[in-house]
Design a protein around this motif. Structure first.
Motif, PDB file in Angstrom:
ATOM      1  N   ARG A   1      -9.424   4.154  16.987  1.00 45.75           N
ATOM      2  CA  ARG A   1     -10.812   4.015  16.520  1.00 45.75           C
ATOM      3  C   ARG A   1     -10.864   3.891  15.004  1.00 45.75           C
ATOM      4  NH1 ARG A   1     -11.741   8.367  20.469  1.00 45.75           N
ATOM      5  NH2 ARG A   1     -12.355   7.325  22.375  1.00 45.75           N
ATOM      6  N   TYR A   2     -10.031   4.656  14.297  1.00 46.37           N
ATOM      7  CA  TYR A   2      -9.990   4.556  12.836  1.00 46.37           C
ATOM      8  C   TYR A   2      -9.568   3.140  12.425  1.00 46.37           C
ATOM      9  CZ  TYR A   2     -10.000   9.731  12.680  1.00 46.37           C
ATOM     10  OH  TYR A   2     -10.292  11.061  12.806  1.00 46.37           O
ATOM     11  N   LEU A   3      -8.559   2.594  13.119  1.00 49.26           N
ATOM     12  CA  LEU A   3      -8.122   1.220  12.819  1.00 49.26           C
ATOM     13  C   LEU A   3      -9.250   0.227  13.091  1.00 49.26           C
ATOM     14  CD1 LEU A   3      -4.535   1.226  14.393  1.00 49.26           C
ATOM     15  CD2 LEU A   3      -5.192   1.763  12.037  1.00 49.26           C
TER      16      LEU A   3
ATOM     17  N   ILE B   1      -2.689   4.748   7.458  1.00 53.20           N
ATOM     18  CA  ILE B   1      -3.694   5.800   7.394  1.00 53.20           C
ATOM     19  C   ILE B   1      -3.061   6.929   6.614  1.00 53.20           C
ATOM     20  CG2 ILE B   1      -5.112   7.442   8.691  1.00 53.20           C
ATOM     21  CD1 ILE B   1      -5.165   5.432  10.994  1.00 53.20           C
ATOM     22  N   LYS B   2      -3.696   7.294   5.485  1.00 54.83           N
ATOM     23  CA  LYS B   2      -3.048   8.230   4.583  1.00 54.83           C
ATOM     24  C   LYS B   2      -4.060   8.922   3.691  1.00 54.83           C
ATOM     25  CE  LYS B   2      -1.932   4.471   1.366  1.00 54.83           C
ATOM     26  NZ  LYS B   2      -0.798   3.771   0.761  1.00 54.83           N
ATOM     27  N   ASP B   3      -3.565   9.831   2.895  1.00 49.87           N
ATOM     28  CA  ASP B   3      -4.312  10.424   1.801  1.00 49.87           C
ATOM     29  C   ASP B   3      -3.340  10.595   0.651  1.00 49.87           C
ATOM     30  OD1 ASP B   3      -2.853  12.788   2.352  1.00 49.87           O
ATOM     31  OD2 ASP B   3      -4.490  13.645   3.510  1.00 49.87           O
ATOM     32  N   GLU B   4      -3.757  11.309  -0.391  1.00 49.33           N
ATOM     33  CA  GLU B   4      -2.884  11.450  -1.561  1.00 49.33           C
ATOM     34  C   GLU B   4      -1.633  12.269  -1.265  1.00 49.33           C
ATOM     35  OE1 GLU B   4      -5.960  14.502  -1.284  1.00 49.33           O
ATOM     36  OE2 GLU B   4      -6.195  12.358  -1.583  1.00 49.33           O
TER      37      GLU B   4
ATOM     38  N   ARG C   1       1.368   4.356  10.557  1.00 48.65           N
ATOM     39  CA  ARG C   1       1.569   2.937  10.232  1.00 48.65           C
ATOM     40  C   ARG C   1       1.259   2.183  11.509  1.00 48.65           C
ATOM     41  NH1 ARG C   1       6.701   4.157   7.121  1.00 48.65           N
ATOM     42  NH2 ARG C   1       6.026   3.950   4.972  1.00 48.65           N
ATOM     43  N   ALA C   2       0.553   1.061  11.385  1.00 50.28           N
ATOM     44  CA  ALA C   2       0.146   0.338  12.586  1.00 50.28           C
ATOM     45  C   ALA C   2       0.030  -1.152  12.306  1.00 50.28           C
ATOM     46  CB  ALA C   2      -1.196   0.880  13.084  1.00 50.28           C
ATOM     47  N   ALA C   3      -0.016  -1.918  13.380  1.00 56.43           N
ATOM     48  CA  ALA C   3      -0.223  -3.365  13.293  1.00 56.43           C
ATOM     49  C   ALA C   3      -1.093  -3.793  14.467  1.00 56.43           C
ATOM     50  CB  ALA C   3       1.102  -4.107  13.326  1.00 56.43           C
TER      51      ALA C   3
END
Length: 168
Positions: free
Chosen positions: A28-30, A94-97, A103-105
């Motif tokens: 869903r985020y992607l 999808i990350k933060d500091e 990792r996705a495609a």
């Protein structure tokens, strides 16, 4: 080379029984980042880019670290690694500091909703996508490994792929 940056809010309902964001929620985020990229950015000033429709043909996701609920959003970076006549490939992180979680495609196929069939990437869409085009680090490293071993990653016998995997 640019990347689309999408600040994705986390919702309390995103967590599963184990207290971390559920694997399906990452899809869903992607999707949220992809929709923002393709339908907010691409159309711009009255453009009809992507308004004819697209379908998702494939997802690949590597879950790298658990993500737990918090009030600050995560960042979803999106970029293009491949533009072909009838499909394109998006990559994401999808990350933060502090951490890289996923990792996705996604392989996207332009689709003619009126005729219920795939269509070609339009010149306008290709122009937009090219602004976000970066070489695919996965394919680049796979090609180097195949060259070192004297084979090809997509050659006969499935070299460079797990048993049962097929080249696409």
């Amino acid at each position: 080379m640019a990347r689309h940056i999408y600040p994705c809010p986390l919702r309390w309902s995103d967590m599963d029984a184990f207290g971390h964001v559920n694997n399906v929620t990452f899809l869903r985020y992607l999707e949220e980042a992809r929709v923002d990229f393709m339908w907010r950015l691409a159309p711009g000033n009255g453009s009809d880019a992507f308004t004819g429709g697209v379908v998702v043909a494939r997802h690949e996701i590597d879950y790298l670290k658990p993500l737990v609920h918090r009030h600050s959003p995560v960042t979803v970076e999106t970029w293009v690694t491949e533009i072909k006549a009838a499909y394109l490939t998006l990559r994401y992180e999808i990350k933060d500091e502090d951490a890289l979680y996923v990792r996705a495609a996604t392989r996207i196929v332009p689709y003619d909703l009126d005729q219920s069939r795939p269509r070609r990437v339009s010149p306008e869409e290709e122009k937009f996508l090219t602004e976000y085009l970066e070489p695919d680090p996965v394919k680049k490293s796979a090609g180097k490994a195949a060259a070192k071993s004297g084979g090809s990653a997509g050659g006969a016998g499935g070299a460079g792929r797990p048993e049962g995997a097929v080249a696409v």
